[in-house]
Motif scaffolding. Structure first.
Motif, PDB file in Angstrom:
ATOM      1  N   GLY A   1       0.981  -1.192  -0.148  1.00 33.34           N
ATOM      2  CA  GLY A   1      -0.038  -0.048   0.163  1.00 33.34           C
ATOM      3  C   GLY A   1       0.741   1.222   0.025  1.00 33.34           C
ATOM      4  N   ALA A   2       0.261   2.287   0.021  1.00 30.42           N
ATOM      5  CA  ALA A   2       0.883   3.928   0.127  1.00 30.42           C
ATOM      6  C   ALA A   2       1.675   3.928   1.269  1.00 30.42           C
ATOM      7  CB  ALA A   2      -0.347   4.768  -0.266  1.00 30.42           C
ATOM      8  N   PRO A   3       2.763   4.371   1.213  1.00 29.20           N
ATOM      9  CA  PRO A   3       3.575   4.771   2.266  1.00 29.20           C
ATOM     10  C   PRO A   3       2.835   5.993   3.164  1.00 29.20           C
ATOM     11  CG  PRO A   3       4.404   5.932   0.446  1.00 29.20           C
ATOM     12  CD  PRO A   3       3.387   5.080  -0.018  1.00 29.20           C
ATOM     13  N   HIS A   4       3.067   5.801   4.533  1.00 30.85           N
ATOM     14  CA  HIS A   4       2.558   6.711   5.349  1.00 30.85           C
ATOM     15  C   HIS A   4       3.627   7.481   6.357  1.00 30.85           C
ATOM     16  CE1 HIS A   4      -1.006   3.728   5.523  1.00 30.85           C
ATOM     17  NE2 HIS A   4      -0.942   4.496   4.542  1.00 30.85           N
ATOM     18  N   ASN A   5       4.806   7.640   5.510  1.00 34.24           N
ATOM     19  CA  ASN A   5       6.060   8.075   6.724  1.00 34.24           C
ATOM     20  C   ASN A   5       6.285   9.478   6.051  1.00 34.24           C
ATOM     21  OD1 ASN A   5       6.961   7.392   3.904  1.00 34.24           O
ATOM     22  ND2 ASN A   5       8.811   6.267   4.864  1.00 34.24           N
ATOM     23  N   SER A   6       5.526  10.525   5.754  1.00 37.10           N
ATOM     24  CA  SER A   6       5.981  11.754   5.095  1.00 37.10           C
ATOM     25  C   SER A   6       6.157  12.586   6.412  1.00 37.10           C
ATOM     26  CB  SER A   6       4.911  12.496   4.338  1.00 37.10           C
ATOM     27  OG  SER A   6       5.147  13.774   4.031  1.00 37.10           O
ATOM     28  N   TRP A   7       7.381  13.224   6.246  1.00 39.13           N
ATOM     29  CA  TRP A   7       7.673  14.113   7.518  1.00 39.13           C
ATOM     30  C   TRP A   7       6.966  15.455   7.147  1.00 39.13           C
ATOM     31  CZ3 TRP A   7      10.080  13.183  11.749  1.00 39.13           C
ATOM     32  CH2 TRP A   7      10.611  11.720  11.941  1.00 39.13           C
ATOM     33  N   ALA A   8       6.772  15.779   5.780  1.00 37.73           N
ATOM     34  CA  ALA A   8       6.392  17.196   5.620  1.00 37.73           C
ATOM     35  C   ALA A   8       5.362  18.063   6.486  1.00 37.73           C
ATOM     36  CB  ALA A   8       5.673  17.022   4.200  1.00 37.73           C
ATOM     37  N   PRO A   9       4.145  17.149   7.110  1.00 32.09           N
ATOM     38  CA  PRO A   9       3.207  17.921   7.858  1.00 32.09           C
ATOM     39  C   PRO A   9       4.080  18.266   9.079  1.00 32.09           C
ATOM     40  CG  PRO A   9       2.319  16.040   6.828  1.00 32.09           C
ATOM     41  CD  PRO A   9       3.667  15.985   6.561  1.00 32.09           C
ATOM     42  N   LEU A  10       4.690  17.590   9.636  1.00 33.49           N
ATOM     43  CA  LEU A  10       5.555  17.745  10.849  1.00 33.49           C
ATOM     44  C   LEU A  10       6.523  18.923  10.666  1.00 33.49           C
ATOM     45  CD1 LEU A  10       6.242  17.357  13.991  1.00 33.49           C
ATOM     46  CD2 LEU A  10       8.197  15.595  13.068  1.00 33.49           C
ATOM     47  N   ILE A  11       7.221  18.837   9.578  1.00 30.32           N
ATOM     48  CA  ILE A  11       8.106  20.040   9.271  1.00 30.32           C
ATOM     49  C   ILE A  11       7.379  21.298   9.181  1.00 30.32           C
ATOM     50  CG2 ILE A  11       9.754  21.090   7.401  1.00 30.32           C
ATOM     51  CD1 ILE A  11      10.274  17.987   6.786  1.00 30.32           C
ATOM     52  N   MET A  12       6.401  21.353   8.491  1.00 34.36           N
ATOM     53  CA  MET A  12       5.450  22.378   8.230  1.00 34.36           C
ATOM     54  C   MET A  12       4.972  23.137   9.717  1.00 34.36           C
ATOM     55  SD  MET A  12       3.290  22.328   4.831  1.00 34.36           S
ATOM     56  CE  MET A  12       2.518  20.441   5.194  1.00 34.36           C
ATOM     57  N   SER A  13       4.654  22.316  10.594  1.00 33.39           N
ATOM     58  CA  SER A  13       3.983  22.557  11.793  1.00 33.39           C
ATOM     59  C   SER A  13       5.227  23.346  12.669  1.00 33.39           C
ATOM     60  CB  SER A  13       3.471  21.543  12.562  1.00 33.39           C
ATOM     61  OG  SER A  13       2.327  20.707  11.831  1.00 33.39           O
TER      62      SER A  13
END
Length: 355
Positions: free
Chosen positions: A22-34
């Motif tokens: 399935g699709a990966p769920h390990n994006s750091w982008a939302p944490l970086i933006m926060s």
């Protein structure tokens, strides 16, 4: 994980991933933006402590913006490769077998409802709990009490922005146009989704691409118009030329800023607040009423600005032909957010501009 390019392991914007799971769920982008947005807000607040500007915080303000931008670019880069094939689903109750992004957007919108409910309830509390400035003026006892421009003493009262905005059709025009702009933008976002979701083979792909990016682009333009008129209303004002045929006289519509309607307006006086008998002008502290207006409408404006950022990317992706029936649901999720922003404004306009 080897990361070599085969049926199950191939490069992606997330890095090497086994797509059979399935699709990966390990994006750091939302944490970086926060983190970036948090730095930005804290430093911005520090730069204006007690109404005094401290330039030493400015570099850190830009650091926060750059960190947020970095996270945003990562997020967009990841989404560009998403074709909707592996839409992650919730596995636990009560959202089992529901798309994770759908659950997330509804949870987010519920939190947003609490934000705006707090703002509206604060406005209503102050509006009903603090005496209206016009009522105080008409009562007339402010002259004897010394709350005059000449004496320099200000009384606390509630001066709704509508006293200025609804004073003429020209003053209220930006808000009225903005209302129609957002309503139309809700229609254009729905049309973008409609064309993106048309089944393969039922429409030429080039036609789909053009319709989707044009409707998304139209939504973007309407959002830009909204913020431009908002800034005009707050800070710029505008000139009305004389049109003799229509009976329109030449005059200048002043901005709220030039009228002195500000968050720190603790010595505010309106040109109508003049006592006929003594010639004295009533002086009022309207910082509470101005704050509720700017914080509420400003918070809504920030949401519109956030939508513009999202629409900028989505329009670009649509221009590249990135939306198909398999991933058109991304437009639907953004549409839920945009409809919410529209609905909030439908409430803000009568509450703050007419009443």
């Amino acid at each position: 994980m080897s990361g070599h390019d085969d049926e199950h392991h191939h490069p992606s914007a997330w890095g090497p991933h086994d797509w059979s799971h399935g699709a990966p769920h390990n994006s750091w982008a939302p944490l970086i933006m926060s983190i970036g947005f948090g730095i930005f807000l804290f430093m911005l607040a520090g730069a204006f402590t007690n109404g005094i500007f401290d330039a030493s915080y400015v570099p850190l303000v830009f650091v926060g913006l750059l960190v947020s931008l970095f996270g945003l670019i990562i997020w967009w880069r990841q989404d560009m490769s998403f074709d909707g094939t592996y839409e992650p689903m919730s596995t636990g109750a009560p959202f089992k077998n529901i798309q994770i992004r759908k659950v997330s957007i509804w949870v987010f919108l519920m939190s947003e409802m609490m934000v705006f409910t707090s703002l509206f309830s604060t406005y209503i509390r102050y509006r009903t709990g603090i005496e209206n400035c016009q009522t105080v003026f008409e009562r007339g006892d402010w002259v004897e009490q010394g709350y005059t421009l000449e004496a320099g003493e200000a009384l606390i009262c509630f001066e709704p922005a509508s006293h200025l905005i609804a004073s003429s059709m020209w003053h209220i025009a930006p808000g009225a146009i903005n209302t129609f702009a957002l309503i139309i933008s809700s229609f254009t976002i729905v049309q973008a989704l409609r064309w993106a979701k048309k089944p393969l083979g039922t429409v030429d792909e080039e036609v789909r691409r053009k319709r989707v990016y044009r409707y998304l682009g139209s939504t973007w333009i309407l959002a830009i118009i909204f913020l431009a008129l908002k800034m005009t209303e707050w800070f710029i004002g505008f000139y009305v030329p004389e049109i003799e045929v229509l009976g329109i006289h030449e005059h200048h519509i002043h901005s709220l800023y030039s009228e002195g309607y500000l968050i720190n307006a603790d010595h505010y006086h309106h040109h109508d607040w003049v006592d006929e008998a003594t010639g004295a002008t009533m002086l009022a502290d309207i910082s509470v009423s101005a704050s509720t207006f700017y914080v509420t409408t400003g918070t809504h404006g920030v949401h519109v600005f956030g939508g513009i950022i999202g629409l900028t990317y989505m329009t670009f992706k649509a221009w590249t032909g990135g939306y198909t029936p398999t991933n058109a649901v991304s437009i639907e999720y953004f549409g839920l957010y945009w409809h919410f922003v529209d609905l909030v404004w439908v409430l803000v306009f009568p509450f703050f501009y007419l009443y």
